[in-house]
Design an enzyme around this catalytic site. Structure first.
Site, PDB file in Angstrom:
ATOM      1  N   ASP A 186      43.016  44.922  34.766  1.00  0.00           N
ATOM      2  CA  ASP A 186      41.650  44.600  35.173  1.00  0.00           C
ATOM      3  C   ASP A 186      40.711  45.552  34.459  1.00  0.00           C
ATOM      4  O   ASP A 186      40.760  46.757  34.672  1.00  0.00           O
ATOM      5  CB  ASP A 186      41.508  44.751  36.693  1.00  0.00           C
ATOM      6  CG  ASP A 186      40.093  44.415  37.150  1.00  0.00           C
ATOM      7  OD1 ASP A 186      39.652  43.274  36.953  1.00  0.00           O
ATOM      8  OD2 ASP A 186      39.424  45.317  37.691  1.00  0.00           O
ATOM      9  N   GLU A 270      42.216  39.233  32.069  1.00  0.00           N
ATOM     10  CA  GLU A 270      41.300  38.189  32.499  1.00  0.00           C
ATOM     11  C   GLU A 270      40.546  37.686  31.288  1.00  0.00           C
ATOM     12  O   GLU A 270      40.215  38.463  30.399  1.00  0.00           O
ATOM     13  CB  GLU A 270      40.256  38.775  33.447  1.00  0.00           C
ATOM     14  CG  GLU A 270      40.674  38.871  34.871  1.00  0.00           C
ATOM     15  CD  GLU A 270      39.534  39.437  35.699  1.00  0.00           C
ATOM     16  OE1 GLU A 270      39.525  39.205  36.889  1.00  0.00           O
ATOM     17  OE2 GLU A 270      38.648  40.103  35.139  1.00  0.00           O
ATOM     18  N   CYS A 344      48.982  39.373  50.710  1.00  0.00           N
ATOM     19  CA  CYS A 344      49.148  38.227  51.610  1.00  0.00           C
ATOM     20  C   CYS A 344      48.400  36.979  51.116  1.00  0.00           C
ATOM     21  O   CYS A 344      48.581  35.900  51.652  1.00  0.00           O
ATOM     22  CB  CYS A 344      48.690  38.577  53.022  1.00  0.00           C
ATOM     23  SG  CYS A 344      46.899  38.770  53.138  1.00  0.00           S
ATOM     24  N   CYS A 361      46.462  42.418  56.715  1.00  0.00           N
ATOM     25  CA  CYS A 361      47.911  42.443  56.574  1.00  0.00           C
ATOM     26  C   CYS A 361      48.438  43.864  56.390  1.00  0.00           C
ATOM     27  O   CYS A 361      49.644  44.079  56.348  1.00  0.00           O
ATOM     28  CB  CYS A 361      48.356  41.580  55.395  1.00  0.00           C
ATOM     29  SG  CYS A 361      48.070  42.337  53.794  1.00  0.00           S
ATOM     30  N   ASP A 368      40.310  47.515  42.123  1.00  0.00           N
ATOM     31  CA  ASP A 368      40.671  47.089  40.776  1.00  0.00           C
ATOM     32  C   ASP A 368      42.185  46.970  40.590  1.00  0.00           C
ATOM     33  O   ASP A 368      42.660  46.109  39.843  1.00  0.00           O
ATOM     34  CB  ASP A 368      40.085  48.052  39.735  1.00  0.00           C
ATOM     35  CG  ASP A 368      38.557  48.059  39.777  1.00  0.00           C
ATOM     36  OD1 ASP A 368      37.972  47.041  40.217  1.00  0.00           O
ATOM     37  OD2 ASP A 368      37.949  49.070  39.374  1.00  0.00           O
TER      38      ASP A 368
HETATM   39 ZN   LIG Z   1      46.376  41.003  52.817  1.00  0.00          ZN
END
Ligand SMILES: [Zn+2]
Length: 393
Positions: A186, A270, A344, A361, A368
């Site tokens: 990233d 990206e 998650c 979660c 980043d």
């Molecule tokens: Zn999560």
């Protein structure tokens, strides 16, 4: 594969005089040749080829302009070849349905180089000098080792200094041994890059430092009178500062790219749309000509950081090195990479200044890093399907 090396030349005063003189003659020839092509087309409806123009050179040298004999003949031929390339590009763009500008006459500031197209016309000596036919031997600073065979030499005047650019034929390097590792990257403003393994590459801050100096130089420039000698000097100083920044940045990119390519078999980035982000907000004026606040200054800070990082150039360098080494670079769609939880999958909007990813979660990690992991994930699922793969051999 061709590779270019650029080195500083240190001509004596007398040599510099000759270099300027050659430049002026080359520019003159270029403009004359352009004018001939233009007239032939306008008045006779016919086009003149490079070969026809080249055939006229000997006569020019013996009967019209004897001083052209003081210029190496292949340098003159190369001038005509440059014009040919300009026309080729022009016609190619017309064929593609574009609206290109007609090849232009070259002003003194635009025409700043000439080329020795074959190794016979110049040679590099052991005591760090380049011997140019019809000019003599000029001191050169070889700040790095040349690899491959030198094919051409271009002498260039840039911001008050002289350079020689050698174009070299180098062998395709052996691919690096295959490694199993892969990484998502990233590119950002806080760090230059966050890697999916949790490490970071920090941004070099040289630009900001030199920026102050640059602002001063630019201010000094704005006070100089147009066309004055002092203004010319100030222009050179500004160009020099810009050049220094660009060089430092490129060095940094090369070093980091080399490390990545050595370490990882697959590198996932990206896709960037820099043009949108780095566009400067136009300052607005009210009826009295006063400037209204519209966030332009805040944005220019972000702009600075983005330009600072030079992401596009970096991706290009990584792709190039990867292709040479038999590694793979993938580009993936950037949608949701920073919003989605890498553990998650929950998508939650984050504002730009939210630097930490914290999820219900239990995931706790740098924003980043989270994005980098997602980028790698998308790369894995899209691999070979929709993403662009750099050529590997
Ligand atoms: Zn999560």
């Amino acid at each position: 594969m061709r590779k270019a090396y650029k080195f500083r030349l240190y001509p004596t005063q007398k040599q510099e005089y000759k270099l300027f003189w050659i430049l002026a003659r080359c520019r003159e020839l270029y403009n004359a040749a352009l004018s001939e092509r233009k007239d032939a087309y306008t008045y006779a409806g016919k086009s003149i080829s490079y070969y026809e123009q080249k055939r006229d050179l000997p006569e020019i040298k013996t009967e019209i302009r004897e001083e052209y004999q003081d210029i190496y003949s292949q340098v003159l031929q190369d001038v005509l070849l440059r014009l040919k390339r300009a026309f080729d590009a022009f016609f190619r763009r017309i064929e593609n349905g574009e609206k290109p500008g007609y090849p232009r006459f070259q002003g003194r500031n635009r025409y700043n180089s000439f080329t020795y197209p074959q190794a016979g016309g110049f040679s590099l000596t052991h005591d760090s000098r380049v011997c140019f036919s019809k000019i003599g031997s000029i001191k050169v600073k070889l700040h790095r080792e040349i690899q491959g065979t030198i094919k051409t030499a271009t002498v260039k005047h840039e911001a008050g200094q002289w350079y020689v650019i050698f174009s070299c034929e180098v062998e395709q390097p052996e691919p690096l041994p295959i490694v199993e590792s892969e990484v998502g990257i990233d590119l950002g403003v806080t760090h230059f890059a966050a890697l999916s393994d949790g490490t970071f590459i920090q941004s070099p801050r040289y630009y900001r430092k030199v920026q102050k100096k640059l602002e001063k130089l630019q201010q000094a420039l704005s006070k100089k009178k147009r066309g004055s000698h002092r203004r010319k000097k100030a222009v050179h100083a500004v160009a020099k500062a810009h050049r220094r920044i660009a060089n430092q940045r490129r060095d940094f990119h090369h070093k980091q790219a080399k490390k990545l390519v050595q370490e990882y078999q697959t590198i996932v980035f990206e896709e960037l749309e820099i043009s949108n982000i780095s566009k400067r907000a136009k300052p607005k004026q009210d009826e009295n000509g006063k400037y209204l606040p519209n966030g332009a200054s805040a944005k220019s800070g972000l702009n600075k950081s983005i330009l600072d990082a030079g992401w596009g150039q970096f991706q290009q360098i990584v792709s190039h090195k990867a292709a040479c080494a038999g590694r793979t670079v993938l580009f993936v769609n950037p949608h949701y990479t920073s919003q989605r939880c890498s553990q998650c999958g929950t998508v939650r909007k984050k504002s730009l200044d939210e630097r930490w990813h914290s999820c219900e979660c239990g995931a706790e990690l740098d924003r980043d890093t989270n994005a980098a992991i997602n980028i790698l994930g998308v790369g894995r699922t899209q691999r070979g399907a929709t993403c662009v793969e750099a050529p590997s051999f």
